[in-house]
Design an enzyme around this catalytic site. Structure first.
Site, PDB file in Angstrom:
ATOM      1  N   ASP A   1      -1.155  -6.225  -0.646  1.00  0.00           N
ATOM      2  CA  ASP A   1      -1.258  -5.576   0.667  1.00  0.00           C
ATOM      3  C   ASP A   1      -2.699  -5.113   0.884  1.00  0.00           C
ATOM      4  O   ASP A   1      -3.231  -4.341   0.083  1.00  0.00           O
ATOM      5  CB  ASP A   1      -0.328  -4.353   0.662  1.00  0.00           C
ATOM      6  CG  ASP A   1       0.237  -4.053   2.019  1.00  0.00           C
ATOM      7  OD1 ASP A   1      -0.072  -4.781   2.980  1.00  0.00           O
ATOM      8  OD2 ASP A   1       1.016  -3.080   2.115  1.00  0.00           O
TER       9      ASP A   1
ATOM     10  N   GLU B   1       8.952  -4.416  10.710  1.00  0.00           N
ATOM     11  CA  GLU B   1       9.398  -3.091  10.253  1.00  0.00           C
ATOM     12  C   GLU B   1       9.865  -2.217  11.414  1.00  0.00           C
ATOM     13  O   GLU B   1       9.162  -2.074  12.425  1.00  0.00           O
ATOM     14  CB  GLU B   1       8.250  -2.397   9.496  1.00  0.00           C
ATOM     15  CG  GLU B   1       8.635  -1.001   9.011  1.00  0.00           C
ATOM     16  CD  GLU B   1       7.695  -0.407   7.974  1.00  0.00           C
ATOM     17  OE1 GLU B   1       6.761  -1.113   7.523  1.00  0.00           O
ATOM     18  OE2 GLU B   1       7.908   0.768   7.608  1.00  0.00           O
TER      19      GLU B   1
ATOM     20  N   ASP C   1       0.841  -1.198   0.000  1.00  0.00           N
ATOM     21  CA  ASP C   1       0.000   0.000   0.000  1.00  0.00           C
ATOM     22  C   ASP C   1       0.877   1.250   0.000  1.00  0.00           C
ATOM     23  O   ASP C   1       0.380   2.370  -0.109  1.00  0.00           O
ATOM     24  CB  ASP C   1      -1.013  -0.012   1.154  1.00  0.00           C
ATOM     25  CG  ASP C   1      -0.364   0.015   2.525  1.00  0.00           C
ATOM     26  OD1 ASP C   1       0.881  -0.096   2.602  1.00  0.00           O
ATOM     27  OD2 ASP C   1      -1.095   0.131   3.531  1.00  0.00           O
ATOM     28  N   SER C   2       2.211   1.063   0.063  1.00  0.00           N
ATOM     29  CA  SER C   2       3.130   2.188  -0.159  1.00  0.00           C
ATOM     30  C   SER C   2       2.920   2.762  -1.555  1.00  0.00           C
ATOM     31  O   SER C   2       3.292   3.906  -1.828  1.00  0.00           O
ATOM     32  CB  SER C   2       4.582   1.739   0.017  1.00  0.00           C
ATOM     33  OG  SER C   2       4.837   0.562  -0.740  1.00  0.00           O
TER      34      SER C   2
ATOM     35  N   LYS D   1      -1.200  -9.523   2.590  1.00  0.00           N
ATOM     36  CA  LYS D   1      -0.505  -9.076   3.803  1.00  0.00           C
ATOM     37  C   LYS D   1      -1.428  -8.147   4.585  1.00  0.00           C
ATOM     38  O   LYS D   1      -2.142  -7.342   3.997  1.00  0.00           O
ATOM     39  CB  LYS D   1       0.792  -8.343   3.445  1.00  0.00           C
ATOM     40  CG  LYS D   1       1.524  -7.782   4.659  1.00  0.00           C
ATOM     41  CD  LYS D   1       2.890  -7.266   4.334  1.00  0.00           C
ATOM     42  CE  LYS D   1       2.929  -5.852   3.816  1.00  0.00           C
ATOM     43  NZ  LYS D   1       2.369  -4.826   4.717  1.00  0.00           N
TER      44      LYS D   1
ATOM     45  N   GLU E   1      -1.528  -5.613   8.231  1.00  0.00           N
ATOM     46  CA  GLU E   1      -0.742  -4.983   9.285  1.00  0.00           C
ATOM     47  C   GLU E   1      -1.359  -5.265  10.658  1.00  0.00           C
ATOM     48  O   GLU E   1      -2.584  -5.319  10.789  1.00  0.00           O
ATOM     49  CB  GLU E   1      -0.699  -3.463   9.077  1.00  0.00           C
ATOM     50  CG  GLU E   1       0.150  -3.058   7.895  1.00  0.00           C
ATOM     51  CD  GLU E   1       0.330  -1.543   7.798  1.00  0.00           C
ATOM     52  OE1 GLU E   1      -0.073  -0.812   8.740  1.00  0.00           O
ATOM     53  OE2 GLU E   1       0.882  -1.100   6.782  1.00  0.00           O
TER      54      GLU E   1
END
Ligand code: KIV
Length: 291
Positions: A89, A188, A50-51, A119, A121
């Site tokens: 993501d 991270e 999602d970056s 993925k 978070e």
């Protein structure tokens, strides 16, 4: 001689890599062109992160990106990279509302965008969603430590696990995700010793980004490592190229050559028989279409 075709890794391969110690490599991609490049080299996984909200769509952070935007980027990547393991993501609020919503949205990454896994978070708080998605037969990668979607809750983009209590909390997050069934965990922005301890605590591979050298693999955001995202560069990024500068130089050169009439040169033009061109011109003049 033909270069040997890259073989797409599988989840058992990645688990075996943890045991054998051969490190896993992952970078992000958000479009067909870069995905094809990554697919042509020996990189194990692509994360459609999602970056991409920031690097590709230009948003201030990752919060606004939608499922539809993520799916468009993911589909382009899956067309470009057919021999690399692909992870989509899940964007903010696509998995937090309910287990059903989480499974539905995760499924779209596989069914509509050709991803191999998703993925999410978050650690303990996300474990129920992870469990629901895994139960539906969808492989899940976890993401702990600094989780950009909840950066404001964490007090900004800061290193996590710096105190004894917060480090223990990150280890507990890793264990909760393992229990929920993840096949790998992104870690991270934690101190290197914490990255090492998490890696030792869990039986699934850890993929570090700012988590030191002892993780089972490493991931970088493609635009950071290639010098294409210049708004800020986190401490953990190594720049392997400066494509931003190279692009600017090429664009400036193009502008100069167009203004000077140096581009296009004869090799960039379609030829025509000179006699035909002369006749065409005369005909157009006769018809009053050309002076
Ligand atoms: O979105 C992303 O690029 C990520 C990486 C930082 C792991 O989540």
């Amino acid at each position: 001689m033909e270069t040997p075709r890259k073989k797409k890794g599988t989840i058992p391969d990645f688990l075996e890599r943890k045991r054998s110690g051969r490190r896993i490599t992952m970078v992000t991609s958000y479009d067909y062109a870069f995905a094809s490049l990554v697919d042509s080299v020996d990189i194990d996984m692509i994360l459609v992160g999602d970056s991409g909200a920031m690097t590709t769509l230009g948003y201030k952070n990752t919060v606004p990106v939608t499922m539809v935007e993520m799916l468009i980027m993911a589909r382009a990547v899956s067309i470009g990279a057919q021999n690399t393991f692909l992870v989509g993501d899940m964007p903010f609020l696509s998995y937090e509302v309910s287990g059903e919503r989480a499974v539905e949205n995760a499924g779209r990454f596989l069914k509509e965008a050709g991803m191999d896994a998703v993925k999410l978070e978050g650690g303990r708080r996300t474990a129920p969603a992870v469990q629901a998605i895994v139960r539906a037969g969808i492989p899940v990668m976890g993401h702990i430590g600094l989780t950009p979607q909840s950066a404001s809750q964490l007090g900004g983009f800061r290193v996590q696990g710096k105190t004894m209590d917060s480090a223990q909390a990150v280890v507990e997050d890793a264990l909760a995700l393992q229990e929920a069934g993840v096949f790998a965990i992104v870690v991270e922005a934690v101190p290197a010793p914490v990255g090492k301890m998490i890696t030792e605590a869990v039986g699934v591979p850890t993929i570090g980004i700012g988590a030191g050298p002892d993780c089972d693999g490493q991931v970088l955001v493609l635009h950071d490592m290639l010098g294409l995202f210049e708004r800020f560069v986190p401490k953990f990024v190594k720049r392997y190229a400066n494509l931003g500068a190279a692009c600017r130089e090429s664009l400036a050169q193009f502008a100069v050559e167009v203004r000077e009439g140096a581009f296009p040169a004869s090799e960039h033009c379609y030829p025509m028989d000179a006699e035909q061109a002369r006749e065409l011109r005369e005909g157009l003049v006769r018809a009053g279409l050309l002076r």
